[in-house]
Design a protein around this motif. Structure first.
Motif, PDB file in Angstrom:
ATOM      1  N   ASP A 177      -2.476  -0.527   1.429  1.00 41.36           N
ATOM      2  CA  ASP A 177      -3.216   0.554   0.778  1.00 41.36           C
ATOM      3  C   ASP A 177      -2.357   1.268  -0.261  1.00 41.36           C
ATOM      4  N   GLU A 178      -1.080   1.460   0.070  1.00 33.75           N
ATOM      5  CA  GLU A 178      -0.184   2.130  -0.876  1.00 33.75           C
ATOM      6  C   GLU A 178       0.026   1.277  -2.122  1.00 33.75           C
ATOM      7  N   MET A 205      -4.489  -7.338  -5.430  1.00 32.38           N
ATOM      8  CA  MET A 205      -3.652  -7.463  -4.238  1.00 32.38           C
ATOM      9  C   MET A 205      -4.495  -7.868  -3.029  1.00 32.38           C
ATOM     10  N   ASN A 206      -3.867  -8.624  -2.129  1.00 35.03           N
ATOM     11  CA  ASN A 206      -4.513  -8.992  -0.867  1.00 35.03           C
ATOM     12  C   ASN A 206      -3.469  -8.952   0.244  1.00 35.03           C
ATOM     13  N   ASN A 207      -3.931  -8.923   1.484  1.00 37.55           N
ATOM     14  CA  ASN A 207      -3.000  -8.940   2.625  1.00 37.55           C
ATOM     15  C   ASN A 207      -3.180 -10.205   3.461  1.00 37.55           C
ATOM     16  N   SER A 208      -3.606 -11.272   2.776  1.00 29.21           N
ATOM     17  CA  SER A 208      -3.810 -12.549   3.472  1.00 29.21           C
ATOM     18  C   SER A 208      -2.851 -13.625   2.994  1.00 29.21           C
ATOM     19  N   GLY A 209      -1.790 -13.241   2.295  1.00 28.92           N
ATOM     20  CA  GLY A 209      -0.760 -14.208   1.891  1.00 28.92           C
ATOM     21  C   GLY A 209      -1.175 -15.133   0.763  1.00 28.92           C
ATOM     22  N   VAL A 212       0.577  -8.851  -0.406  1.00 28.47           N
ATOM     23  CA  VAL A 212       1.539  -7.859   0.084  1.00 28.47           C
ATOM     24  C   VAL A 212       2.218  -8.468   1.310  1.00 28.47           C
ATOM     25  N   PHE A 213       3.488  -8.816   1.174  1.00 30.53           N
ATOM     26  CA  PHE A 213       4.251  -9.425   2.263  1.00 30.53           C
ATOM     27  C   PHE A 213       5.085  -8.364   2.975  1.00 30.53           C
ATOM     28  N   SER A 214       5.290  -8.581   4.276  1.00 31.74           N
ATOM     29  CA  SER A 214       6.125  -7.652   5.046  1.00 31.74           C
ATOM     30  C   SER A 214       7.584  -7.790   4.657  1.00 31.74           C
TER      31      SER A 214
END
Length: 782
Positions: free
Chosen positions: A41-42, A292-296, A367-369
């Protein structure tokens, strides 16, 4: 993410470029502290901020950020009782002014949607009074002006007067006793005016010696005749210094009073400067906003390495995370494998930091950790590690810490040891990483890994292209095609004898030949696919051109049709106007008939038919509009409803219902009976119960006991005030409050001047603290 990855992927160089785009020390401070965020989100918020600022720069070219500086240390020091210097006070005034200019600039942009930028801008509060106070005391060079206070003006006048008297007396000495002086000049020692006197004339001149030359032949003496004047001058300068300190102390107290707002302004300006610095860097790089996505998932078209000059860099398409989670890149040295690896990693760090990336619009990044990389020869001489050991130490650390939300970049995986063992180890490491769900891109020289992508699900081969005709790499990344060995072709072009090449080919195993043939076949297929793609693109372009032409023709047709409709409507309007004239004649005749009591049924029928014949046929469009009344209300007509009598095309009002489907209506001066089917509902008067805003002295006159004039232009505000006073007096108020704010004070003065001239205003005063202070004027009414 650890700092090592920033160094390996050269993220710090991006930060250095970002720092140069900041307009103030506030922005520089934030740019230096920039780190990628791992919160989805950021990151999305950061990208939206940058995109809004990018559109402003693209539209306006530049943003006014001049005069802004980091005033937070000055404000905090003033808040704890410190006295600020003139330069510190001036920096605060300049920052207040710069904030106002930026706020005004952004608020005037009305052709862009800027919710985030505007929300930050709204945090900036214009402290006009403080700015005015500082600038009335200190000039733009940081000098305390004479007008800062009456006492300072008087002291400065006294200082100049004493200085002139001292100079006059000393100049008289230089004229009358020039031979006793080493030079006919007036100089200063220990803040006192002195003359350079020859050693032998010390007694003749008389006075106080303040200094002497290196040789001792010249004494810098203050003649007795100017000692008292110098004393007065010194005392005046001491008093001047004290007065300046007093003024600065007062200004510091004022700054401390607005500490919260000043810090808030500084924070808002820091955010805006930082956001616009990111946008300016994007503009310089010709970058675009990544989705952006959070699914790699990574998908970039014509992506470029941010640190390579635009006239040298080769753009490439990169996709990862949909049908495959790993890419194995093979190809020759200096072919661009490592550059591609770094480009993906660096663009990921940039995107997660709120920076746009150098790729075509529509690019997508995840967005990767964490981002891990083992790139280049990081051999530690101090630890006496070999190349293989150095790489393996790093890889072990990666394998111990990564998760399924990580991006891992391996350069020359398994290199530095026996090729067969290195290849086997590389495949095992890749299997381990892929099984955990991480996204991975690896480069290698091992031929065994060329077929790796064909035997593993979620893995794809790739290579960097090499032109055997020019013997140079093209730096193009080819997804789906493993790199082939070009040793024989290169050797042949360099002049190696044919029989040697044939002998070498005979030593190649069947499996290697099959792999090379497969790769050659893939390259042929790829080139054919590219040719087909170019043809398809050409056909698509022609189709789009044809589509645009058809759309243009259709638009012309629509316009022509609209023009015809318009002409028809104009014709219909003329016909309706003519029909109304004829209807008026008929109505007048009916009135005469009624007056003369000669009403005959056959004449009524004939008049009715004449009116119907005169009424033009409405187009379908008009009939549709005619039927757009409130159907629910039209179902049940009530007394008082306004209706249209279709037989006469006249408006009327229902007086009463005389039958189930029959009503008596009033049309002009006539009362007629009509059937329900001949009536068209128009509107119904709804009863509105109004509540009074105030009840004063038994009156329900609608007016509030206060008037807010903030934000109004001076002339408009006084016009509103004049009208309001009439209403307030009618309402019977004893007193009213006029809210004008502090601002420049012009509106407050205008309100007071108005009060003095008004005969019904007994008194005007400032509001109490509870009423709004000096931002409100209260009128006591007679």
């Amino acid at each position: 993410m650890n700092s090592r990855i920033f160094k390996v992927l050269e993220f710090n160089k991006i930060k250095e470029q970002l720092i140069t785009q900041a307009a103030s020390s506030l922005g520089v401070e934030k740019a230096r502290a920039l780190t990628p965020s791992v919160d989805y989100d950021e990151v999305v918020q950061l990208q939206e901020e940058t995109d809004e600022a990018y559109h402003i720069i693209r539209l306006k070219g530049n943003v006014p950020l001049g005069g802004i500086s980091n005033i937070k240390p000055h404000v905090k020091r003033a808040a704890i009782g410190g006295v600020l210097s003139t330069q510190e006070c001036l920096a605060i005034a300049s920052t207040i002014y710069g904030g106002k200019q930026l706020k005004l600039f952004i608020e005037r942009i009305d052709d862009l949607h800027l919710p985030i930028i505007l929300s930050i801008t709204n945090e900036i509060m214009p402290l006009n009074d403080l700015e005015r106070e500082i600038k009335s005391c200190i000039d733009e060079n940081g000098y305390m002006m004479d007008g800062a206070s009456e006492k300072l003006r008087g002291l400065r006048t006294k200082i100049r007067t004493n200085e002139n008297k001292i100079r006059d007396r000393l100049e008289n000495v230089t004229r009358t006793k020039a031979k006793m002086l080493s030079d006919s000049i007036i100089t200063i020692r220990n803040d006192r005016y002195v003359l350079p006197v020859k050693q032998e004339y010390r007694q003749a001149i008389g006075g106080i010696v303040h200094d002497q030359s290196a040789s001792g032949q010249t004494l810098f003496m203050e003649p007795q005749s100017v000692v008292e004047l110098n004393n007065q001058l010194s005392q005046a300068k001491v008093d001047e210094k004290r007065e300046i300190e007093r003024i600065l102390k007062e200004l510091s107290i004022r700054v401390a009073e607005d500490e919260v707002v000043l810090i808030q302004n500084a924070e808002a300006l820091a955010k805006l400067d930082f956001i616009f610095a990111r946008a300016k860097l994007s503009h310089q790089m010709k970058a675009s906003k990544p989705k952006m996505n959070n699914s790699g998932r990574i998908k970039m078209k014509q992506a470029r390495h941010p640190l390579i000059e635009s006239d040298e860099v080769i753009a490439n398409d990169v996709e990862l995370g949909d049908s495959y989670t790993a890419i194995v890149i093979t190809g020759p040295n200096t072919g661009g494998k490592t550059v591609t690896l770094k480009m993906v990693g660096l663009c990921t760090l940039m995107a997660q930091s709120g920076l746009q990336v150098p790729a075509l619009d529509g690019c997508e990044l995840a967005v990767f950790s964490n981002v891990y990389a083992d790139i280049g020869d990081e051999q530690s001489i101090e630890q006496s590690l070999s190349t293989f050991s150095s790489h393996m130490t790093n890889i072990v650390n990666i394998l111990e810490n990564f998760d399924d939300q990580s991006l891992i970049l391996f350069d020359e995986l398994g290199a530095g040891t026996d090729p067969q063992e290195g290849a086997a180890l590389a495949m095992s490491i890749l299997d381990f990483v892929i099984a955990k769900g991480a996204r991975v891109i690896a480069t290698t020289h091992y031929p065994e890994l060329k077929a790796y992508g064909y035997n593993r699900e979620g893995v794809v081969n790739a290579s960097v292209e090499f032109d055997v005709q020019t013997l140079k790499p093209t730096y193009r990344l080819l997804i789906g095609v493993p790199g082939r060995s070009n040793a024989f072709e290169i050797s042949k072009r360099l002049g190696l004898q044919e029989e040697i090449i044939l002998e070498a080919k005979s030593h190649i195993g069947t499996d290697s030949k099959s792999v090379e043939n497969m790769i050659a076949s893939l390259e042929t297929s790829r080139k054919q696919a590219e040719t087909d793609y170019d043809e398809a693109a050409k056909i698509l372009e022609e189709a789009e051109k044809l589509k645009k032409e058809i759309e243009m023709e259709w638009t012309k047709f629509e316009q022509k049709r609209e023009n015809l409709y318009k002409k028809a409507e104009e014709k219909a309007e003329k016909a309706v106007a003519k029909a109304k004239e004829e209807a008026e004649i008929i109505v007048n005749e009916l009135r005469n008939m009624q007056t003369e009591a000669e009403w005959k049924e056959h004449e009524w029928i004939e008049a009715k038919k004449l009116l119907q014949d005169a009424r033009p046929e409405l187009s379908k469009k008009e009939k549709k509009q005619q039927a757009t009344f409130d159907e629910e209300k039209a179902k049940q007509l009530k007394v008082g409803d306004e209706v249209r009598l279709l037989t006469l095309d006249q408006k009327g009002t229902i007086l009463e219902q005389t039958g189930k489907n029959e009503f008596q209506i009033q049309v002009g001066i006539m009362k007629l009976k009509a059937k329900r089917k001949d009536l068209l509902f128009i509107r119904r008067e709804e009863k509105v119960v109004e509540k009074p805003l105030a009840t004063v002295r038994g009156s329900n006159y609608h007016v509030k006991p206060e008037l807010d004039l903030r934000g109004e232009r001076y002339e408009d505000a006084l016009q509103r005030l004049e009208k309001y006073m009439d209403d307030a007096l009618l309402a019977g108020y004893n007193h009213v409050s006029i809210i004008h704010g502090k601002g420049t004070g012009a509106l407050r003065k205008g309100v007071r001047d108005y009060a003095r001239k008004h005969s019904r205003i007994a008194e005007s005063r400032d509001g109490t603290m509870a009423e709004g202070g000096s931002g409100v004027t209260v009128f006591e009414l007679k």
